[in-house]
Design an enzyme around this catalytic site. Structure first.
Site, PDB file in Angstrom:
ATOM      1  N   HIS A 127       0.869  -1.180   0.000  1.00 50.41           N
ATOM      2  CA  HIS A 127       0.000   0.000   0.000  1.00 50.41           C
ATOM      3  C   HIS A 127       0.911   1.236   0.000  1.00 50.41           C
ATOM      4  O   HIS A 127       2.023   1.185   0.533  1.00 50.41           O
ATOM      5  CB  HIS A 127      -0.843  -0.051   1.275  1.00 50.41           C
ATOM      6  CG  HIS A 127      -1.907   0.989   1.384  1.00 50.41           C
ATOM      7  ND1 HIS A 127      -1.647   2.281   1.749  1.00 50.41           N
ATOM      8  CD2 HIS A 127      -3.248   0.919   1.200  1.00 50.41           C
ATOM      9  CE1 HIS A 127      -2.788   2.964   1.785  1.00 50.41           C
ATOM     10  NE2 HIS A 127      -3.774   2.161   1.447  1.00 50.41           N
ATOM     11  N   ASP A 203       3.205  -4.075   7.970  1.00 49.69           N
ATOM     12  CA  ASP A 203       1.969  -3.316   7.822  1.00 49.69           C
ATOM     13  C   ASP A 203       0.835  -4.310   8.043  1.00 49.69           C
ATOM     14  O   ASP A 203       0.526  -5.127   7.173  1.00 49.69           O
ATOM     15  CB  ASP A 203       1.932  -2.716   6.409  1.00 49.69           C
ATOM     16  CG  ASP A 203       0.578  -2.087   6.080  1.00 49.69           C
ATOM     17  OD1 ASP A 203      -0.361  -2.234   6.886  1.00 49.69           O
ATOM     18  OD2 ASP A 203       0.477  -1.464   5.008  1.00 49.69           O
ATOM     19  N   GLN A 206      -4.425  -4.902   7.241  1.00 50.28           N
ATOM     20  CA  GLN A 206      -5.440  -5.866   6.767  1.00 50.28           C
ATOM     21  C   GLN A 206      -5.324  -7.206   7.471  1.00 50.28           C
ATOM     22  O   GLN A 206      -6.017  -8.155   7.088  1.00 50.28           O
ATOM     23  CB  GLN A 206      -5.295  -6.077   5.245  1.00 50.28           C
ATOM     24  CG  GLN A 206      -5.490  -4.835   4.423  1.00 50.28           C
ATOM     25  CD  GLN A 206      -6.928  -4.305   4.445  1.00 50.28           C
ATOM     26  OE1 GLN A 206      -7.859  -4.979   4.878  1.00 50.28           O
ATOM     27  NE2 GLN A 206      -7.111  -3.073   3.990  1.00 50.28           N
ATOM     28  N   LYS A 229     -10.417  -0.316  10.743  1.00 45.05           N
ATOM     29  CA  LYS A 229     -10.663  -1.506   9.908  1.00 45.05           C
ATOM     30  C   LYS A 229     -11.026  -2.713  10.758  1.00 45.05           C
ATOM     31  O   LYS A 229     -11.221  -3.810  10.242  1.00 45.05           O
ATOM     32  CB  LYS A 229      -9.416  -1.813   9.078  1.00 45.05           C
ATOM     33  CG  LYS A 229      -9.069  -0.729   8.051  1.00 45.05           C
ATOM     34  CD  LYS A 229      -7.927  -1.176   7.187  1.00 45.05           C
ATOM     35  CE  LYS A 229      -7.244  -0.047   6.448  1.00 45.05           C
ATOM     36  NZ  LYS A 229      -8.014   0.479   5.338  1.00 45.05           N
ATOM     37  N   CYS A 369      -4.882   2.433  -3.572  1.00 40.76           N
ATOM     38  CA  CYS A 369      -3.607   2.948  -3.018  1.00 40.76           C
ATOM     39  C   CYS A 369      -2.470   1.952  -3.225  1.00 40.76           C
ATOM     40  O   CYS A 369      -1.580   1.813  -2.377  1.00 40.76           O
ATOM     41  CB  CYS A 369      -3.733   3.313  -1.542  1.00 40.76           C
ATOM     42  SG  CYS A 369      -4.955   4.588  -1.233  1.00 40.76           S
TER      43      CYS A 369
HETATM   44  N1  C6P Z   1      -6.377   0.592   2.891  1.00 42.10           N
HETATM   45  C1  C6P Z   1      -8.237   0.204   1.392  1.00 42.10           C
HETATM   46  O1  C6P Z   1      -9.327   0.467   0.915  1.00 42.10           O
HETATM   47  P1  C6P Z   1      -4.830   4.035   7.112  1.00 42.10           P
HETATM   48  O2  C6P Z   1      -5.405   4.883   6.026  1.00 42.10           O
HETATM   49  O3  C6P Z   1      -3.566   4.618   7.650  1.00 42.10           O
HETATM   50  O4  C6P Z   1      -5.805   3.641   8.167  1.00 42.10           O
HETATM   51  O5  C6P Z   1      -4.451   2.634   6.423  1.00 42.10           O
HETATM   52  C2  C6P Z   1      -3.553   2.639   5.363  1.00 42.10           C
HETATM   53  C3  C6P Z   1      -3.343   1.256   4.862  1.00 42.10           C
HETATM   54  C4  C6P Z   1      -2.094   0.679   5.022  1.00 42.10           C
HETATM   55  N2  C6P Z   1      -1.851  -0.577   4.636  1.00 42.10           N
HETATM   56  C5  C6P Z   1      -2.796  -1.330   4.079  1.00 42.10           C
HETATM   57  C6  C6P Z   1      -2.461  -2.740   3.691  1.00 42.10           C
HETATM   58  C7  C6P Z   1      -4.070  -0.809   3.870  1.00 42.10           C
HETATM   59  O6  C6P Z   1      -5.003  -1.566   3.312  1.00 42.10           O
HETATM   60  C8  C6P Z   1      -4.349   0.525   4.257  1.00 42.10           C
HETATM   61  C9  C6P Z   1      -5.681   1.142   3.980  1.00 42.10           C
HETATM   62  C10 C6P Z   1      -7.710   1.042   2.535  1.00 42.10           C
HETATM   63  O7  C6P Z   1      -7.551  -0.735   0.974  1.00 42.10           O
HETATM   64  C11 C6P Z   1      -7.803   2.516   2.242  1.00 42.10           C
HETATM   65  S1  C6P Z   1      -6.754   2.979   0.909  1.00 42.10           S
END
Ligand code: C6P
Length: 411
Positions: A127, A203, A206, A229, A369
């Site tokens: 991401h 990271d 997910q 999430k 992203c």
């Molecule tokens: N993915 C998706 O629709 P934040 O925005 O900081 O809470 O999470 C960022 C992020 C980082 N790593 C992974 C693997 C992610 O999936 C995400 C967020 C969302 O897939 C929003 S782009």
């Protein structure tokens, strides 16, 4: 002590007020939990209760409601620590989200430990949150970026791992791809990285919401995730790191709460975890995350993962029968978490998402992203359906029906 409860989807659905909504006259079919999950009443109520009964700035007041706020906020930290099996709540730093947690490591540990010519190893499926911070650091300190590639099933190609780790100071890798759903073998990769002298940042945006995560078992050094999430609110995330690393790291943001003693020209730092938490924290959000952790813990994360494995297996089977569809990500549901990406000939993912929205179905369309991953797949965008504890197999059927209707519009 949290009471256990079987993951009965109908009962779970009743916990989520939003699932009673109708969209365009149809019941909401929410298939975008990878973007953000829905929130159970227990989380909404916990945050509401804080604002109604004991709203105060924690860590500061000696009066009753400030002490209650401190106890609830720090209690949430303890629950999060237990949930991921952290060595201590002191290792749990509250941030705004995954993105901020990764940037904390970049600014604090990264600037102090990565220099000219050092390697930072990433993967093609990251991401932007786990890519752009390292691009910025690399250009700042003249480090070099290296990448692990994926195969056509969306699995990491690990045969060249030892060679790629040569001269690498940090391996930063996603636990589960938000676009492909791929679950990466973090433990084995971390062992290889440590043998090569690199630290490992994961990271887990997910992963923590969807499967059991034991940060000690995984043997990693830094682990980042977001509250929103995993049934929690926006505005709260977590950086877990090994205590010795956090003790040695310089602060990230400066200000109130992160200090022990301030003089006009210098300051000393508070103990962990507060050394990394400058300013008034997101109190309601922290409390909400604590409630979210309790909510998920009643089912147990093995049950959450088993439920999603069933949904993904079912979705892959049903979707592959849609004429012309291209499915991305692993075919094996054992290494495929709760997100399925696909494209259709002649229908742009945005058009498809708009058409199925007419049926009340919420899916995400776009690059998610992960633009470099889109480049690797040779597409500009995909449609993604992602699942959680409240989804049923008949919602997959509704998605398939919605896709077939859209195909008729474009025929
Ligand atoms: N993915 C998706 O629709 P934040 O925005 O900081 O809470 O999470 C960022 C992020 C980082 N790593 C992974 C693997 C992610 O999936 C995400 C967020 C969302 O897939 C929003 S782009």
């Amino acid at each position: 002590m949290i009471e256990t409860r079987a993951l009965n989807v109908e009962a779970v659905r009743a916990d989520f007020p939003i699932l009673g909504r109708r969209i365009n006259g149809k019941p909401l079919v929410y298939l975008d939990s990878a973007a953000t999950s829905q929130k159970p009443a227990a989380v909404i109520d916990a945050m509401d209760d804080y604002y109604r009964r004991y709203n105060a700035n924690p860590h500061r007041g000696v009066y009753a409601i400030s002490e209650e706020a401190t106890a609830a906020y720090e209690g949430a930290r303890q629950r999060v620590a237990r949930f991921i099996n952290a060595g201590s709540p002191k290792e749990v730093i509250f941030t705004r989200n995954t993105t901020e947690a990764i940037n904390l490591v970049r600014y604090s540990w990264g600037r102090a430990n990565i220099g000219a010519g050092d390697g930072i190893l990433l993967t093609e499926m990251e991401h932007h949150s786990n890519l752009v911070p390292w691009q910025l650091l690399a250009s700042e300190v003249s480090a070099r970026l290296e990448f692990l590639c994926i195969d056509d099933d969306g699995l990491l190609q690990l045969d060249g791992l030892e060679r790629k780790l040569d001269g690498v100071r940090l391996l930063a890798i996603t636990h589960q791809s938000n676009t492909l759903g791929t679950i990466n073998p973090i433990r084995a990769i971390a062992e290889a990285a440590h043998r090569a002298g690199a630290l490992v940042l994961v990271d887990g945006a997910q992963a923590v919401p969807h499967m059991p995560v034991d940060v000690q078992e995984l043997g990693v050094d830094f682990y980042a995730f977001s509250g929103h999430k995993m049934c929690g609110p926006t505005g709260i995330g977590v950086l877990w790191a090994r205590r010795a690393l956090l003790e040695a790291m310089p602060p990230f943001l400066g200000g109130g709460d992160m200090i022990k003693r301030v003089k006009l020209t210098e300051a000393s730092w508070n103990d962990l975890p507060w050394k990394f938490e400058a300013g008034t924290p997101s109190v309601a959000e922290g409390i909400g995350l604590g409630a979210a952790v309790d909510y998920l813990a009643q089912f147990g994360m093995d049950a959450v993962r088993a439920h999603e494995r069933t949904l993904v297996g079912y979705a892959m089977e049903k979707l592959q029968d849609v004429p012309g569809i291209t499915l991305y990500g692993p075919r094996d549901p054992e290494v495929h978490g709760g997100a399925v990406s696909f494209t259709l000939p002649n229908i742009h993912p945005h058009d498809l998402a708009t058409l199925v929205d007419r049926e009340g179905i919420a899916v995400r369309a776009g690059h998610h992203c992960t633009q470099p991953l889109m480049d690797r797949l040779g597409v500009a965008a995909t449609t993604r359906a992602s699942f959680y504890v409240y989804n049923r197999t008949d919602e997959v059927d509704q998605l398939v029906d919605g896709i077939q209707k859209a195909q008729k519009v474009f025929a």
